[in-house]
Design a protein around this motif. Structure first.
Motif, PDB file in Angstrom:
ATOM      1  N   ASP A 136       0.870  -1.176   0.000  1.00 23.90           N
ATOM      2  CA  ASP A 136       0.000   0.000   0.000  1.00 23.90           C
ATOM      3  C   ASP A 136       0.905   1.224   0.000  1.00 23.90           C
ATOM      4  N   CYS A 137       0.804   2.028  -1.050  1.00 24.91           N
ATOM      5  CA  CYS A 137       1.725   3.138  -1.261  1.00 24.91           C
ATOM      6  C   CYS A 137       0.994   4.476  -1.194  1.00 24.91           C
ATOM      7  N   SER A 138       1.644   5.458  -0.587  1.00 19.20           N
ATOM      8  CA  SER A 138       1.100   6.809  -0.513  1.00 19.20           C
ATOM      9  C   SER A 138       2.194   7.791  -0.923  1.00 19.20           C
ATOM     10  N   ARG A 189      -1.960  14.010  -1.756  1.00 18.19           N
ATOM     11  CA  ARG A 189      -1.273  12.735  -1.953  1.00 18.19           C
ATOM     12  C   ARG A 189      -2.073  11.847  -2.883  1.00 18.19           C
ATOM     13  N   LYS A 190      -1.391  10.874  -3.441  1.00 15.34           N
ATOM     14  CA  LYS A 190      -2.043   9.868  -4.278  1.00 15.34           C
ATOM     15  C   LYS A 190      -1.668   8.506  -3.724  1.00 15.34           C
ATOM     16  N   SER A 191      -2.590   7.568  -3.847  1.00 13.71           N
ATOM     17  CA  SER A 191      -2.374   6.227  -3.325  1.00 13.71           C
ATOM     18  C   SER A 191      -2.373   5.208  -4.446  1.00 13.71           C
TER      19      SER A 191
END
Length: 96
Positions: free
Chosen positions: A16-18, A28-30
């Protein structure tokens, strides 16, 4: 030169990336990818599409058994600065 920061929550099956898009941390984008070579390639492609120069990216991920190792290596091999942190310390920081 703008530095981008990407936090990764590591699990056996997925990452899971932020991605922080500004200095305030409000934008931010995930992205979720599999914790596999295919997922690492997908993540790198997505980052480039976000106009992130990989050499201007700093990734922080937790040390989760051995689940973080291949992701850290793939990102490092792509020219990304990678920091691996102790999850106990991250949890303690969040509690303050």
């Amino acid at each position: 030169m703008k530095i981008f920061y990407l936090g990764i929550d590591v699990a056996k099956a997925k990452l899971d990336c932020s991605l922080l898009l500004d200095d305030t941390g409000l934008k931010r984008k995930s992205k979720k990818v599999t914790n596999s070579q295919t997922g690492f390639s997908e993540l790198l492609t997505w980052l480039v599409k976000q106009s992130v120069k990989l050499t201007d990216l700093h990734v922080t991920m937790e040390a989760t058994g051995s689940y973080h190792e291949q992701a850290a290596q793939a990102l490092h091999d792509a020219g990304v600065a990678v920091s691996i942190v102790n999850p106990v310390q991250v949890k303690a920081l969040g509690a303050t």
